[in-house]
Structure formats: C-alpha cells, structure tokens
Design a protein around this motif. Structure first.
Motif, PDB file in Angstrom:
ATOM      1  N   ARG A 245       0.849  -1.192   0.000  1.00 32.79           N
ATOM      2  CA  ARG A 245       0.000   0.000   0.000  1.00 32.79           C
ATOM      3  C   ARG A 245       0.880   1.235   0.000  1.00 32.79           C
ATOM      4  O   ARG A 245       1.809   1.371   0.793  1.00 32.79           O
ATOM      5  N   GLY A 246       0.607   2.138  -0.930  1.00 27.42           N
ATOM      6  CA  GLY A 246       1.382   3.361  -1.032  1.00 27.42           C
ATOM      7  C   GLY A 246       1.566   3.772  -2.476  1.00 27.42           C
ATOM      8  O   GLY A 246       1.024   3.144  -3.391  1.00 27.42           O
ATOM      9  N   ALA A 247       2.322   4.841  -2.680  1.00 24.64           N
ATOM     10  CA  ALA A 247       2.583   5.334  -4.033  1.00 24.64           C
ATOM     11  C   ALA A 247       3.352   4.286  -4.821  1.00 24.64           C
ATOM     12  O   ALA A 247       4.373   3.769  -4.358  1.00 24.64           O
ATOM     13  N   ALA A 248       2.865   3.958  -6.023  1.00 23.47           N
ATOM     14  CA  ALA A 248       3.466   2.885  -6.823  1.00 23.47           C
ATOM     15  C   ALA A 248       4.945   3.137  -7.094  1.00 23.47           C
ATOM     16  O   ALA A 248       5.768   2.228  -6.962  1.00 23.47           O
ATOM     17  N   ALA A 249       5.300   4.368  -7.467  1.00 27.92           N
ATOM     18  CA  ALA A 249       6.696   4.674  -7.784  1.00 27.92           C
ATOM     19  C   ALA A 249       7.598   4.414  -6.587  1.00 27.92           C
ATOM     20  O   ALA A 249       8.683   3.837  -6.715  1.00 27.92           O
ATOM     21  N   ASP A 250       7.161   4.851  -5.406  1.00 26.74           N
ATOM     22  CA  ASP A 250       7.962   4.652  -4.191  1.00 26.74           C
ATOM     23  C   ASP A 250       8.136   3.171  -3.886  1.00 26.74           C
ATOM     24  O   ASP A 250       9.234   2.711  -3.553  1.00 26.74           O
ATOM     25  N   LYS A 251       7.061   2.402  -3.976  1.00 28.80           N
ATOM     26  CA  LYS A 251       7.106   0.991  -3.628  1.00 28.80           C
ATOM     27  C   LYS A 251       7.967   0.197  -4.607  1.00 28.80           C
ATOM     28  O   LYS A 251       8.697  -0.717  -4.210  1.00 28.80           O
ATOM     29  N   ILE A 252       7.887   0.538  -5.878  1.00 30.14           N
ATOM     30  CA  ILE A 252       8.704  -0.161  -6.877  1.00 30.14           C
ATOM     31  C   ILE A 252      10.180   0.153  -6.660  1.00 30.14           C
ATOM     32  O   ILE A 252      11.035  -0.744  -6.661  1.00 30.14           O
ATOM     33  N   ARG A 253      10.486   1.431  -6.456  1.00 30.48           N
ATOM     34  CA  ARG A 253      11.887   1.819  -6.218  1.00 30.48           C
ATOM     35  C   ARG A 253      12.448   1.122  -4.975  1.00 30.48           C
ATOM     36  O   ARG A 253      13.584   0.641  -4.981  1.00 30.48           O
ATOM     37  N   GLU A 254      11.653   1.098  -3.908  1.00 28.91           N
ATOM     38  CA  GLU A 254      12.112   0.475  -2.666  1.00 28.91           C
ATOM     39  C   GLU A 254      12.411  -1.009  -2.868  1.00 28.91           C
ATOM     40  O   GLU A 254      13.429  -1.522  -2.382  1.00 28.91           O
TER      41      GLU A 254
END
Length: 336
Positions: A245-254
């Motif tokens: 759950r969260g912003a897609a860009a942030d989660k993918i980068r992480e």
C-alpha cells in the motif's frame, strides 16, 4: 511468449561489447535477425572551426561511412553464430533516427546500453529516456559492462484496474518477465502497489469505517488480480509476490533497491491510437532513478509521433542482410 523476430541493437562501435554479446544471444535464442545501428549526430555548424569548412555535409558522410566500416568489422566477428546480420548508419537526431529505423525495419525489440551511469548515480540518459517515450516496440536498456546472467527479475504491474488495456499490458509485462527469468534461471518478483486516492479528505467526508472497508476491498481485488495474472502467465517455479500500500513509484523503487534487482520490467502509460505520447508518472519517477537494467513495454495500440515522417539519410549499400546465414537451427557457438 511470442519470440522476437527482428531485433535492433543501437551501439557505439568503440563501446558496448557486453551489450552486443547480449543482443547476439537474444537473436540466437529467438532465431531472430539482428540489425546493428549507429547514429552520427549532425555537426554543430555554429562552431567557428566548422564555419571554415565548406563541405560539412561531405564531412558528415565521411564520418558515417567510417562508422559503417567499423560496424561491418564488428558484424563479421559474429558471422559464425548463424544470426542474419545487417548494419545501418544514419545521420540525425539519435532518438528520432532509432525510432524511424524501428518503424521502417519492423523491429519488435530495441536493445541498447543505458548511458549516463556516472551522472548522479542515474543509469538512464536523455536518449534512453526519449526512446522509452517514443519507440513503439519494447525497449531493453542494459546496464553498462553487464556480465553474466540476471539473478533477480522484477515485474511491475498495475492491478488496481481491470480495464482491457491495462490487463493486456500486465499480461505482456509478466509474460516477458517469466520468459527472461526462466531463461536466466532467475528469481521472479511481481510487484503491485495500491492506495486510496484523496484518502485524508475522504475520511473527513465519509468516515474511517467506510474508507477502511474500501481499502480492504481494494487490497483484496488487487491480490486476486495478481494471483490470477500469475496463474495464467507464470511458468517459473521461483515467483514471489509483493503487494504494497502506497505510491506505486515509491514501492517499486524500494523493492528494486532492496532486492538488488538485475532487471526491472514495467509498462509505460500512454495515449493509444494517436501520434502523441507521455510517459506515465509512475514510470517516469521510477526510471529516472533506476540503477539496474530495464525493459519497458508499451500498451497495445501505441502510435509513435515519429511514424508521421520516415524520411531520413541512410548510409547502406542495399537492403539485404550483410550476413544471410540462414539455417534451420542457429549455431549456439559464437563470439560471446
């Protein structure tokens, strides 16, 4: 996965040996033809030194002819692989010329070394970003000096929507990722992120219990779609899901950073059916900071703006492959 048939490799004759090896390997594995391409950018006429040269066009043609000679020498080194090879050199804007070749040559995969690795630790330079925006075929940008196989492949899909265009794009992303992971004996990770749009004001307006229920339903639907997609598409045994759950860009980068990913496969969002394109916010944000190799996939129906104008200068002797060593089966023994 439907095999690639006409692979285009954009290369610098003095660099890219590891990327060329990978492109040749892909051509062998897919029984595809391979075109080596280089673009000579127009000479900057504004420079004082060049103002004294009356025949700048002739000078550009000479540079292009020398570049072609270099590519021919490189191509000859791979003739024993049995891959049908061609060489193309053009003069003009690098990204535009490459896309014109993709369209006119009906290439179904573009392979290129990602430039810009030394700038603020970002892998993708301006040409690579342009190609991801306007090239109509999948664009595979390989990390410079790549050696060995991929150990970790991450496929980023959007499971928050069930519309046909998104579903088809997700299928293509996962199908490519599965094929690569299987060939490389790599672990396959599937990531999808979800969130509640305008959650704070919605909670103030509708109350926590209603929004919490909406969140539970959305998460459940995302998990169902990812499970269904994996069940219909994935054939490798080592596949792992990451639903966040969260912003897609942030989660993918992480996730890409945490897993020390070798290859990220993701889609680019765009208007379809029109000669205009914008790379989606998620893809733009993720790919601007990525440090691994990336493979970007366009939605079906994408039309490149370059398709309106296919006229360009091509330095080549004829349209026939330089090495047309066709056989019923590619020879696996090659230079790489």
């Amino acid at each position: 996965m439907k095999p690639f048939r006409h692979i285009l490799h954009v290369t610098d004759p003095s660099l890219d040996e590891s990327t060329r090896c990978r492109a040749v390997e892909l051509a062998i594995q897919n029984k595809a033809s391979l075109t080596l391409m280089s673009v000579v950018e127009p000479l900057p006429r504004a420079i004082g030194l060049l103002n004294a040269i009356s025949d700048t066009d002739g000078l550009q043609q000479a540079v292009a002819a020398d570049r072609r000679r270099q590519l021919l020498e490189i191509a000859s080194e791979y003739s024993c692989t049995g891959v049908p090879l061609d060489v193309v050199v053009t003069i003009g804007n690098r990204a535009n010329e490459v896309v014109r070749q993709v369209i006119s040559g009906k290439h179904d995969l573009l392979v290129k070394s990602a430039e810009g690795a030394g700038v603020v630790n970002r892998l993708l330079g301006s040409v690579s970003q342009s190609l991801m925006r306007i090239a109509p075929c999948p664009v595979w940008l390989l990390k410079p000096k790549l050696r060995g196989t991929f150990d970790c492949v991450v496929a980023a899909v959007d499971a928050t929507s069930d519309d046909e265009a998104t579903a088809n794009l997700n299928h293509n992303i996962l199908e490519l990722s599965d094929s690569i992971a299987k060939r490389e004996s790599a672990a396959l990770h599937v990531v999808s992120a979800w969130d509640i749009w305008m959650e704070t004001p919605l909670r103030m307006k509708m109350g926590d219990s209603i929004i919490d229920g909406m969140a539970d339903e959305l998460e459940a639907s995302v998990r169902r779609r990812v499970d269904d997609l994996i069940g219909k598409t994935v054939t490798v045994g080592d596949v792992r899901k990451h639903i966040s759950r969260g912003a897609a860009a942030d989660k993918i980068r992480e996730l890409v950073k945490h897993l020390e990913t070798d290859l990220l496969v993701m889609g680019t969002q765009c208007r379809t059916g029109v000669a205009g394109f914008f790379i989606g916010n998620t893809a733009e944000s993720v790919l601007s900071d990525v440090k691994c190799s990336v493979l970007t996939v366009k939605p079906e129906g994408f039309v490149s703006p370059i398709e309106r104008d296919l006229e360009r200068t091509v330095i080549r002797e004829n349209a026939e492959p330089i090495f047309s060593i066709f056989s019923s089966q590619h020879d696996d023994e090659g230079r790489c």
